[in-house]
Design an enzyme around this catalytic site. Sequence first.
Site, PDB file in Angstrom:
ATOM      1  CB  THR A  15      -0.951   0.069   1.137  1.00  0.00           C
ATOM      2  OG1 THR A  15      -1.748  -1.259   1.236  1.00  0.00           O
ATOM      3  CG2 THR A  15      -1.744   1.019   1.326  1.00  0.00           C
ATOM      4  CD  GLU A 192      -1.957  -4.299   8.418  1.00  0.00           C
ATOM      5  OE1 GLU A 192      -1.644  -5.060   7.686  1.00  0.00           O
ATOM      6  OE2 GLU A 192      -1.692  -3.064   8.276  1.00  0.00           O
ATOM      7  CG  ASP A 203       1.286   0.747  15.168  1.00  0.00           C
ATOM      8  OD1 ASP A 203       1.994   0.755  14.162  1.00  0.00           O
ATOM      9  OD2 ASP A 203       0.600   1.745  15.250  1.00  0.00           O
ATOM     10  CE  LYS A 207       2.415   4.169  14.564  1.00  0.00           C
ATOM     11  NZ  LYS A 207       0.972   4.239  14.069  1.00  0.00           N
TER      12      LYS A 207
HETATM   13  N1  HSE Z   1      -1.561   0.462  11.720  1.00  0.00           N
HETATM   14  C1  HSE Z   1      -1.239   1.852  12.306  1.00  0.00           C
HETATM   15  C2  HSE Z   1      -2.327   2.623  12.512  1.00  0.00           C
HETATM   16  C3  HSE Z   1      -0.676   2.643  10.943  1.00  0.00           C
HETATM   17  O1  HSE Z   1      -3.496   2.012  12.451  1.00  0.00           O
HETATM   18  O2  HSE Z   1      -2.335   3.691  12.866  1.00  0.00           O
HETATM   19  C4  HSE Z   1       0.584   2.375  10.558  1.00  0.00           C
HETATM   20  O3  HSE Z   1       1.471   2.818  11.706  1.00  0.00           O
END
Ligand code: HSE
Length: 442
Positions: A15, A192, A203, A207
């Site tokens: 993507t 996903e 995730d 970050k």
């Molecule tokens: N999977 C992440 C989100 C985006 O849903 O924010 C990529 O960092």
Amino acid sequence: MGEEPVGVGILGLGTIGTGVAKVLGQNASVITQKLGFPLRLVRVADIDTETERGVDLRGVRFDSDAEGLIEDPGVSIVIELIGGYDVARRLTLRAIERGKHVVTANKALLALHGKEIFDAAAKRGVDVAFEASVGGGIPILRSMREGLAANRIQSLHGIMNGTTNYVLTEMERTGELLDVVVKRAQDLGFAEADPSFDIDGIDAAHKLTLLAAMAFGADLRFEDIPTEGIRGLTPLDFEAAEEFGYRIKLLGIAKLREEEGGERIEARVHPAMIPEASLLAKVDGAMNAIAVHGDAVGPTLFYGAGAGELPTASAVVADTMEIAREIRRGTAGRVAPLSYMPDALRSKPLVDLGELWARSYLVFTVLDRPGVLGHIASALGESGISIESVLQKGQSRSEGSVPIVVLTHPAQELAIQQAIAEIDRLPEVTAGTRLVRIEEDL
Ligand code: HSE
């Protein structure tokens, strides 16, 4: 503008890779006007060379030869968009070794192997840029590294994961269960196929690891950050939150604590109830928003699309442009990727969650019998926790379990956890008590 182009190659045409190819193509003239020379997409490598991606790759060599792309003398900047750990790590280190600059969106890779990658890049005199890894299209890292460089950053917090924010917004709007909303998010292409990285807060923790390094010069281990996702939340929580004047968001929070014995970092990822009138409470759907507080600038807030093909590509291409400019000026490899010079990054102890002081939202699951609420209230009272409100929604049929919601006055989390442990041992309690932290003073 007759200057020679700087050549770039994309590893991984998923993507984001497709978005980058599109932006490089459709915005070629504006990019050239800003740089003074063109960026040329020379090569693309992906194991799948068959799927039609809707992007024009005429004139671009497209095959599955990742090593060949890295070796190609026409490629000065390698854009790594493979994702995951192992292959991405190997190819990134290989590109650095071959003297190529790297742009990546891979926060998982950097949160776990950042030190190894940044050290290798510094040694080889090349840049590794990763704006797209946090906040998608929002230029949060560049803002921290450059726009806010003069500040001692004191805290940052925000909504760092678009998938979970979409799920929470929909659960609140529809009253549906988490699984139902996640399934719809997958059908719509937001989530996903395996959404656990997003849903379990991993995730966001990746970050936060990068943000804490850039904010405080803190070398944190991703695994040490207390992380809780949104799986435990139920429709009842959204109903109760509304009644109490809150909205529920998955937050990443990092604060610098300057104490006599030195500096500690409070870093955590978990769902939180926040006042409905706050700016963050108004961030809905897949959007992200990150607030940063610096000692000179005061509070700042960055809002935008945290994911998606073109927003993420916007950040990747901006990084690529910055590196291309440095290549032309002969200054590449001199920017400290994590804002602090590598030898200024320090490992700093984390604050234990038990030290937090806040109101709590608690959900007890108990048999619907007289006197149960009294037992809960005494256990809380014995730990010094004062109750602000109690809600019992519904009545069980024939001695089934019911949820009892309690909102506490501000208390230390250690005391709350001790009271929960005691309450969960009561015979009338039929499931583990749930806690959602209330964040009113971010
Ligand atoms: N999977 C992440 C989100 C985006 O849903 O924010 C990529 O960092």
